[in-house]
Scaffold this active site. Structure first.
Site, short mmCIF file in Angstrom:
data_model
loop_
_atom_site.label_atom_id
_atom_site.label_comp_id
_atom_site.label_asym_id
_atom_site.label_seq_id
_atom_site.Cartn_x
_atom_site.Cartn_y
_atom_site.Cartn_z
CG ASP A 36 -13.86 32.03 -57.30
OD1 ASP A 36 -14.60 32.68 -56.54
OD2 ASP A 36 -13.19 32.56 -58.20
CE1 TYR A 140 -5.59 43.85 -55.90
CE2 TYR A 140 -4.07 45.43 -56.88
CZ TYR A 140 -4.80 44.27 -56.97
OH TYR A 140 -4.74 43.50 -58.11
CB VAL A 183 -12.30 51.99 -65.41
CG1 VAL A 183 -11.10 51.74 -66.30
CG2 VAL A 183 -12.97 53.29 -65.80
CG PHE A 200 -14.17 58.07 -59.75
CD1 PHE A 200 -15.33 58.72 -59.32
CD2 PHE A 200 -14.23 56.70 -59.94
CE1 PHE A 200 -16.51 58.02 -59.09
CE2 PHE A 200 -15.41 55.99 -59.72
CZ PHE A 200 -16.54 56.65 -59.29
NE ARG A 273 -12.96 54.18 -57.69
CZ ARG A 273 -13.04 53.09 -58.43
NH1 ARG A 273 -11.97 52.56 -58.96
NH2 ARG A 273 -14.21 52.53 -58.65
N GLY A 275 -6.28 56.91 -52.94
CA GLY A 275 -5.32 55.83 -53.24
C GLY A 275 -5.18 55.55 -54.74
P1 NAD Z 1 -12.06 38.83 -60.26
O1 NAD Z 1 -12.59 39.53 -59.06
O2 NAD Z 1 -12.95 38.67 -61.43
O3 NAD Z 1 -11.48 37.39 -59.86
C1 NAD Z 1 -10.97 37.10 -58.59
C2 NAD Z 1 -11.66 35.85 -58.11
O4 NAD Z 1 -11.17 35.52 -56.80
C3 NAD Z 1 -13.18 36.02 -57.96
O5 NAD Z 1 -13.85 35.02 -58.69
C4 NAD Z 1 -13.44 35.92 -56.47
O6 NAD Z 1 -14.70 35.33 -56.17
C5 NAD Z 1 -12.27 35.04 -56.04
N1 NAD Z 1 -11.95 35.22 -54.63
C6 NAD Z 1 -11.85 36.38 -53.94
N2 NAD Z 1 -11.58 36.12 -52.66
C7 NAD Z 1 -11.50 34.76 -52.54
C8 NAD Z 1 -11.27 33.89 -51.45
N3 NAD Z 1 -11.06 34.34 -50.21
N4 NAD Z 1 -11.26 32.54 -51.68
C9 NAD Z 1 -11.49 32.06 -52.92
N5 NAD Z 1 -11.73 32.85 -53.98
C10 NAD Z 1 -11.73 34.18 -53.79
O7 NAD Z 1 -10.73 39.59 -60.67
P2 NAD Z 1 -9.79 39.43 -61.94
O8 NAD Z 1 -9.81 40.72 -62.65
O9 NAD Z 1 -10.12 38.18 -62.67
O10 NAD Z 1 -8.38 39.29 -61.22
C11 NAD Z 1 -7.72 38.03 -61.09
C12 NAD Z 1 -6.38 38.26 -60.39
O11 NAD Z 1 -5.57 39.13 -61.16
C13 NAD Z 1 -6.50 38.91 -59.02
O12 NAD Z 1 -5.50 38.35 -58.19
C14 NAD Z 1 -6.19 40.36 -59.29
O13 NAD Z 1 -5.69 41.01 -58.13
C15 NAD Z 1 -5.15 40.23 -60.36
N6 NAD Z 1 -5.04 41.41 -61.22
C16 NAD Z 1 -6.12 41.81 -61.95
C17 NAD Z 1 -5.98 42.91 -62.78
C18 NAD Z 1 -7.12 43.43 -63.62
O14 NAD Z 1 -6.96 44.48 -64.23
N7 NAD Z 1 -8.25 42.74 -63.68
C19 NAD Z 1 -4.75 43.58 -62.84
C20 NAD Z 1 -3.71 43.16 -62.04
C21 NAD Z 1 -3.84 42.04 -61.24
C1 UD1 Z 2 -6.83 47.78 -61.73
C2 UD1 Z 2 -7.37 46.45 -61.20
C3 UD1 Z 2 -6.44 45.91 -60.15
C4 UD1 Z 2 -5.04 45.84 -60.77
C5 UD1 Z 2 -4.58 47.20 -61.29
C6 UD1 Z 2 -3.26 47.07 -62.05
C7 UD1 Z 2 -9.77 46.01 -61.20
C8 UD1 Z 2 -11.08 46.25 -60.54
N1 UD1 Z 2 -8.71 46.63 -60.64
O1 UD1 Z 2 -6.82 48.76 -60.67
O2 UD1 Z 2 -6.85 44.59 -59.77
O3 UD1 Z 2 -4.12 45.31 -59.85
O4 UD1 Z 2 -5.54 47.65 -62.25
O5 UD1 Z 2 -2.91 48.25 -62.65
O6 UD1 Z 2 -9.69 45.32 -62.17
N2 UD1 Z 2 -12.59 54.96 -62.68
C9 UD1 Z 2 -13.47 55.94 -63.12
N3 UD1 Z 2 -14.79 55.65 -63.19
C10 UD1 Z 2 -15.31 54.43 -62.83
C11 UD1 Z 2 -14.40 53.43 -62.38
C12 UD1 Z 2 -13.06 53.73 -62.32
O7 UD1 Z 2 -13.06 57.06 -63.44
O8 UD1 Z 2 -16.53 54.24 -62.92
C13 UD1 Z 2 -11.16 55.26 -62.67
C14 UD1 Z 2 -10.45 54.97 -61.35
O9 UD1 Z 2 -10.58 56.03 -60.42
C15 UD1 Z 2 -9.02 54.78 -61.85
C16 UD1 Z 2 -9.21 54.15 -63.24
O10 UD1 Z 2 -10.54 54.42 -63.63
O11 UD1 Z 2 -8.38 56.03 -62.02
C17 UD1 Z 2 -8.99 52.65 -63.23
O12 UD1 Z 2 -9.76 52.11 -62.17
P1 UD1 Z 2 -10.00 50.53 -62.01
O13 UD1 Z 2 -10.53 49.95 -63.26
O14 UD1 Z 2 -10.75 50.31 -60.74
O15 UD1 Z 2 -8.51 49.96 -61.95
P2 UD1 Z 2 -7.21 50.27 -61.06
O16 UD1 Z 2 -7.54 50.98 -59.80
O17 UD1 Z 2 -6.22 50.86 -62.00
#
Ligand code: NAD
Ligand code: UD1
Length: 308
Positions: A36, A140, A183, A200, A273, A275
């Site tokens: 990481d 993304y 969120v 948003f 937002r 996108g």
């Molecule tokens: P996160 O940001 O907490 O974890 C991602 C990690 O990747 C971070 O620790 C960051 O430092 C590391 N990273 C980023 N760029 C890097 C690089 N160039 N080299 C090495 N490390 C790097 O996010 P998360 O919520 O734990 O998400 C984990 C995975 O799951 C991601 O691939 C994300 O796209 C995917 N995902 C997350 C969600 C969600 O709702 N959290 C939903 C769908 C998919």
């Molecule tokens: C999230 C994940 C993304 C994942 C996707 C799968 C994060 C940061 N993003 O995207 O990695 O691939 O789900 O479905 O974990 N919002 C507000 N107020 C805020 C923040 C967000 O209203 O303060 C709204 C956003 O505009 C959006 C919703 O909450 O409509 C969810 O936003 P966010 O948590 O960023 O997630 P996604 O864009 O759905």
């Protein structure tokens, strides 16, 4: 399956989901290495018992050394925020797409990839199953879709691989400190410190919130199947939704938090937002039928746990 003695690489293991996975795999006896760059993660989240390589997945030498001798890769490193990828499309292309494809090519062991519901774009039918058209609306989703597609095209002559399409993951350890955070982590952080939250759009957008413990169970089940059965695994070359099937609006989320903390939240509304997807809710029957996986933690249980 026996994880003891298995060498596992978790890219993104200093992040939210990756650090939960590292802890669980260590509990199961695996020898865990985290790669990481801590751009969004935090080295403090990497368990002490794990080996930690602080480096970037775009760097070829770093990948080579991290992949050396491992029995499985969970590839989670990515820029996880949709708006952050919109703001930095060239960098997110290098990290989320190019480096992911390199890891797929260079690994000589099973790989489980963190794909996303974002690849479906604005749904044409709900709940979304895996046959739903892939029509991402932003960088993304496009980058995740390209890696997911590469996995589905992988064939049987290579190492085994699968993509798990997470919907909106929540739970302890999700960093609330940035505008790009998930969120729920932002809403819980603000509401437990008596600060206003901003929605948003009109708050009627839906998300399918899946608890991180259920995501970890899906990752491990899928990894076990690939390790045990290789390219004969039902997971090989496949993608699976990881979700609850329960769409919730952000306005409803506010209600659940209010019920849990026993207070009214101060809610402001701002423009939607760019996108942003309006509706998202998935169908996880494929994962359930193939692996007996099922989501266990409800949104209100998960929120109560975060607030306690
Ligand atoms: P996160 O940001 O907490 O974890 C991602 C990690 O990747 C971070 O620790 C960051 O430092 C590391 N990273 C980023 N760029 C890097 C690089 N160039 N080299 C090495 N490390 C790097 O996010 P998360 O919520 O734990 O998400 C984990 C995975 O799951 C991601 O691939 C994300 O796209 C995917 N995902 C997350 C969600 C969600 O709702 N959290 C939903 C769908 C998919
Ligand atoms: C999230 C994940 C993304 C994942 C996707 C799968 C994060 C940061 N993003 O995207 O990695 O691939 O789900 O479905 O974990 N919002 C507000 N107020 C805020 C923040 C967000 O209203 O303060 C709204 C956003 O505009 C959006 C919703 O909450 O409509 C969810 O936003 P966010 O948590 O960023 O997630 P996604 O864009 O759905």
């Amino acid at each position: 399956m026996e994880w003891a003695g298995k060498r596992v690489l978790i890219t993104g293991g200093a992040g939210f989901i990756g650090s939960h996975l590292a802890n669980r795999l260590l509990e199961l006896g695996a020898d865990v290495t985290v790669l990481d760059d801590c751009s969004a993660g935090d080295s403090a989240k990497v368990p002490e018992a794990a080996n930690f390589i602080e480096g970037c997945i775009t760097d070829s030498a770093t990948r080579t050394s991290a992949l050396d001798g491992v029995d499985a890769v969970f590839h989670l490193a990515a820029i996880a925020s949709v708006p952050l990828c919109e703001a930095n499309p060239e960098w997110s292309d290098k990290v989320n797409l190019q480096a992911s494809l390199k890891i797929l090519q260079e690994a000589s062991c099973p790989i489980v990839f963190a794909s996303s519901a974002a690849i479906y774009g604005e749904p044409v039918s709900i709940p979304i199953n895996e046959d739903h058209p892939i029509a991402p609306v932003g960088h993304y989703g496009e980058q995740k879709a390209a890696v997911d597609n590469a996995i589905r095209s992988i064939g049987v002559d290579s190492n085994s691989a699968a993509a798990l399409r997470f919907f909106n993951v929540f739970g302890k350890g999700q960093d609330p400190s940035s505008q790009y955070s998930g969120v729920l982590s932002i809403f819980i952080d603000r509401s437990t410190s008596n600060r206003p939250i901003t929605i948003f759009g009109d708050g009627e957008q839906t998300r399918d919130f899946i608890h991180v413990s259920d995501v970890i169970a899906a990752l491990i089940t899928c990894g076990e199947s690939l390790i045990e059965q290789g390219t004969s695994s039902p997971a090989h070359g496949e993608s699976f939704n990881v979700c609850t099937g329960q769409p919730v609006t952000l306005n409803q989320v506010v209600k659940v938090i209010e019920d849990s903390i026993g207070n009214k939240l101060e809610v402001g509304y701002d423009k939607a937002r760019d996108g942003d997807i309006k509706y998202s809710s998935g169908d996880s029957i494929k994962l359930q039928q193939n692996f007996g996986w099922a989501p266990k933690t409800t949104l209100s249980e998960g929120i109560s746990d975060l607030i306690s």
